[in-house]
Design an enzyme around this catalytic site. Structure first.
Site, mmCIF file in Angstrom:
data_model
loop_
_atom_site.group_PDB
_atom_site.id
_atom_site.type_symbol
_atom_site.label_atom_id
_atom_site.label_comp_id
_atom_site.label_asym_id
_atom_site.label_seq_id
_atom_site.Cartn_x
_atom_site.Cartn_y
_atom_site.Cartn_z
ATOM 1 N N GLY A 175 0.786 -1.216 0.000
ATOM 2 C CA GLY A 175 0.000 0.000 0.000
ATOM 3 C C GLY A 175 0.825 1.275 0.000
ATOM 4 O O GLY A 175 1.883 1.347 -0.625
ATOM 5 N N HIS A 176 0.340 2.272 0.739
ATOM 6 C CA HIS A 176 0.816 3.651 0.632
ATOM 7 C C HIS A 176 2.252 3.830 1.121
ATOM 8 O O HIS A 176 3.093 4.400 0.428
ATOM 9 C CB HIS A 176 -0.132 4.550 1.424
#
Length: 288
Positions: A263-264
Site C-alpha cells: 500500500g501507501h
C-alpha cells in the site's frame, strides 16, 4: 554513518531535519508525505548513508518542526517548497537527487521545475503528477475544493488523521500488517494532536488543488529535461494507485520502474528491497 538531528531557522520558522553521510558524497533529499514526517525515512537513511549524503526535513506543522499559527503562516505547498529550497540554500547544497513521496511529490516537483539545473535524479514513491492517479479516494477532496464550507467533506477528511484513519493508511493493502510498527501512527499523532493542527491539515487538503493545476507544468518539465528517474511504488495503494505510477511513462524516457504488492507507505513493508534499488540506481546515475 550515524544520523544526526538538527534544527535551523528557515524563513522565520524552526525546521527540524535529519542528516547522515559524508557531505562530500552526492546528496539525496528525502521529502515526506502526509501525515508523517522524516521519521518515515529512518531506516532508508541508515541503509544509504555509507555512500550518500542524506537530508530529510520535517515540514512546518509536521514532525519536530515548528508549527506557526495559521494566522502567521501560509500552509500551502508553494510556501513549503520555498522553505525546503531555502533550507537547501542555507546548507549550501547545490546539486541533489530528490526522493518524493505523497506530499513530497508536488513539493519536490515545484522545486525541480524552478531549479532544473540542481537536480541529479528523481526517486518517486507513491506520489502523483497525473490526474489519472486521483481515483475514488480523492472524491471528498474534490467536493471540498468546490466548497470549503462543506461540513460532510470536512468531517470525512478530518477522519484521515484520526487514530483509525492513520492506522488504515499504514496497513491498508499491506500483505502482512504484522510487519508494520504501530510506532508509525503513534509518532504521527504526536504532531497531529497539537492545537490547531487539524485546521492546518484541512488547509493543506484545500491547497492540494493547486498541485493538480500545476500537473501540466510538471509534465512539461519531465518532457523537456528528462531527469533520470526511479519509480518504486506500492501498486495497491488506495490513495495513489498504481495507475498513477504508470502515467509517468508517458513523459519520462530515462525511467526505471518497479511496483510492489503493498500500500501507501511502501518503505514499511519493502524497505530493504527499495533501499537496494535506490542504491543501485544512484551508483549508476549519480557520479561523485
Amino acid at each position: 554513518m550515524k544520523t544526526t538531528y538538527h534544527t535551523k531557522k528557515i524563513n522565520g520558522v524552526e525546521i527540524f531535519y535529519r542528516e547522515a553521510g559524508d557531505k562530500k558524497n552526492p546528496t539525496l533529499v528525502l521529502l515526506h508525505g502526509y501525515p508523517t514526517s522524516s521519521h518515515m525515512f529512518r531506516n532508508l537513511i541508515n541503509d544509504l548513508s555509507d555512500k550518500y549524503h542524506l537530508i530529510a526535513p520535517d515540514y512546518p506543522g509536521y514532525g519536530r518542526s515548528e508549527q506557526p499559527p495559521i494566522a502567521d503562516f501560509k500552509y500551502t505547498f508553494e510556501n513549503i517548497a520555498s522553505i525546503v529550497t531555502s533550507l537547501l540554500k542555507e546548507l549550501d547544497i547545490q546539486k541533489y537527487s530528490l526522493y518524493l513521496m505523497d506530499y513530497g511529490a508536488p513539493i519536490g516537483f515545484r522545486i525541480a521545475t524552478a531549479n532544473p539545473e540542481k537536480i541529479d535524479s528523481l526517486i518517486i514513491q507513491n506520489g502523483c503528477a497525473y490526474e489519472e492517479g486521483l481515483e475514488t479516494f480523492w472524491d471528498p477532496f474534490k467536493v471540498y475544493w468546490k466548497d470549503i464550507n462543506n461540513k460532510e467533506a470536512e468531517n470525512t477528511l478530518s477522519g484521515f488523521h484520526k487514530p483509525d484513519g492513520l492506522k488504515w493508511q499504514y496497513t491498508h493493502h499491506v500483505p502482512d500488517p504484522s510487519v508494520i510498527s504501530p510506532d508509525n501512527w503513534e509518532i504521527d499523532l504526536r504532531h497531529l494532536e497539537r492545537p490547531e493542527n487539524n485546521e492546518i491539515q484541512l488547509a493543506m487538503f484545500y491547497d492540494y488543488q493547486t498541485n493538480v493545476k500545476l500537473y501540466p507544468q510538471f509534465q512539461e518539465y519531465f518532457r523537456k529535461y528528462q531527469p533520470e528517474t526511479l519509480i518504486v511504488y506500492g501498486k495497491d495503494d488506495y490513495i495513489f494507485p498504481g495507475v498513477g505510477a504508470e502515467a509517468f511513462k508517458k513523459d519520462l524516457k530515462n525511467l526505471e520502474f518497479h511496483l510492489f504488492a503493498t500500500g501507501h507507505f511502501a518503505l514499511e513493508s519493502f524497505g530493504e528491497e527499495i533501499g537496494a534499488l535506490i542504491e543501485d540506481f544512484l551508483d549508476r546515475k549519480v557520479s561523485k
